[in-house]
Scaffold this motif. Structure first.
Motif, short mmCIF file in Angstrom:
data_model
loop_
_atom_site.label_atom_id
_atom_site.label_comp_id
_atom_site.label_asym_id
_atom_site.label_seq_id
_atom_site.Cartn_x
_atom_site.Cartn_y
_atom_site.Cartn_z
N ILE A 163 3.35 4.05 25.69
CA ILE A 163 3.52 5.87 25.69
C ILE A 163 3.90 6.17 24.23
N ARG A 174 3.19 4.79 21.72
CA ARG A 174 1.85 4.67 20.81
C ARG A 174 0.70 5.86 21.21
N ILE A 175 0.68 6.21 22.31
CA ILE A 175 -0.18 7.30 22.84
C ILE A 175 0.11 8.47 22.04
N LYS A 176 1.69 8.81 22.49
CA LYS A 176 1.89 10.13 21.46
C LYS A 176 1.72 9.86 20.23
N ASP A 203 -0.69 8.46 18.36
CA ASP A 203 -1.97 8.49 17.94
C ASP A 203 -2.79 9.64 18.12
N TYR A 204 -2.07 10.43 19.39
CA TYR A 204 -2.83 11.79 19.55
C TYR A 204 -2.06 13.04 18.74
N SER A 233 0.95 14.20 19.71
CA SER A 233 1.22 15.09 20.72
C SER A 233 2.65 15.83 20.42
N ILE A 265 1.64 12.18 32.14
CA ILE A 265 0.53 10.83 32.80
C ILE A 265 0.91 10.47 34.31
N LEU A 278 -7.03 12.09 28.50
CA LEU A 278 -5.69 11.65 27.86
C LEU A 278 -5.30 12.87 26.90
N ARG A 279 -6.21 13.05 25.72
CA ARG A 279 -6.04 13.57 24.55
C ARG A 279 -5.74 15.19 25.06
#
Length: 105
Positions: free
Chosen positions: A52, A54-56, A58-59, A61, A72, A82-83
Motif C-alpha cells: 500500500i 508503494r501504491i501511494k 507510485d501514484y 496520492s 482500497i 486504482l489511480r
C-alpha cells in the motif's frame, strides 16, 4: 555478566520495531498463537503495508497510507481504476465538508 538470551543486546531495536508495528500495522486479532502463526500474520501485515505504501508513492496520492488502505478496502468491488480512487478527491467527501458548523474554539 552476559545475559543468556542472545537477542538481549537488541532489546531496544525490538521495542522500537513493535512500537512501529502497533502504530502502523493493523492486527486486530491474531490468526493463531503459535510462533509460526504470529510470525506469518506479522509478515503478511508488513507486506500488505509495504504494498500500500508503494501504491501511494507510485501514484503520489495525497491520502495517508491508512486512508489509501481504507479506500482500497471499501472500493474493492467498484469499477474504478486504482489511480482514480487514490488520487482524486471523492465527491461524497467534498459535499460533507461544505456544511456550516459551529466553532468550538
Amino acid at each position: 555478566m552476559q545475559p543468556r538470551w542472545p537477542a538481549y543486546r537488541h532489546r531496544w531495536d525490538i521495542e522500537v520495531f513493535f512500537k512501529w508495528v502497533k502504530q502502523n500495522i493493523v492486527v486486530k486479532t491474531l490468526w493463531g498463537y503459535s510462533e509460526n502463526a504470529v510470525r506469518t500474520h506479522l509478515w503478511v501485515a508488513v507486506i500488505a503495508y509495504l504494498i500500500i505504501a508503494r501504491i501511494k508513492a507510485d501514484y503520489k496520492s495525497p491520502y495517508s497510507i491508512t486512508e489509501v488502505a481504507t479506500l482500497i478496502r471499501i472500493s474493492a468491488l467498484e469499477k474504478i481504476t486504482l489511480r482514480e480512487l487514490i488520487t482524486k478527491p471523492r465527491d461524497s467527501v467534498n459535499i460533507n465538508q461544505s456544511v456550516k458548523e459551529l466553532t468550538l474554539f
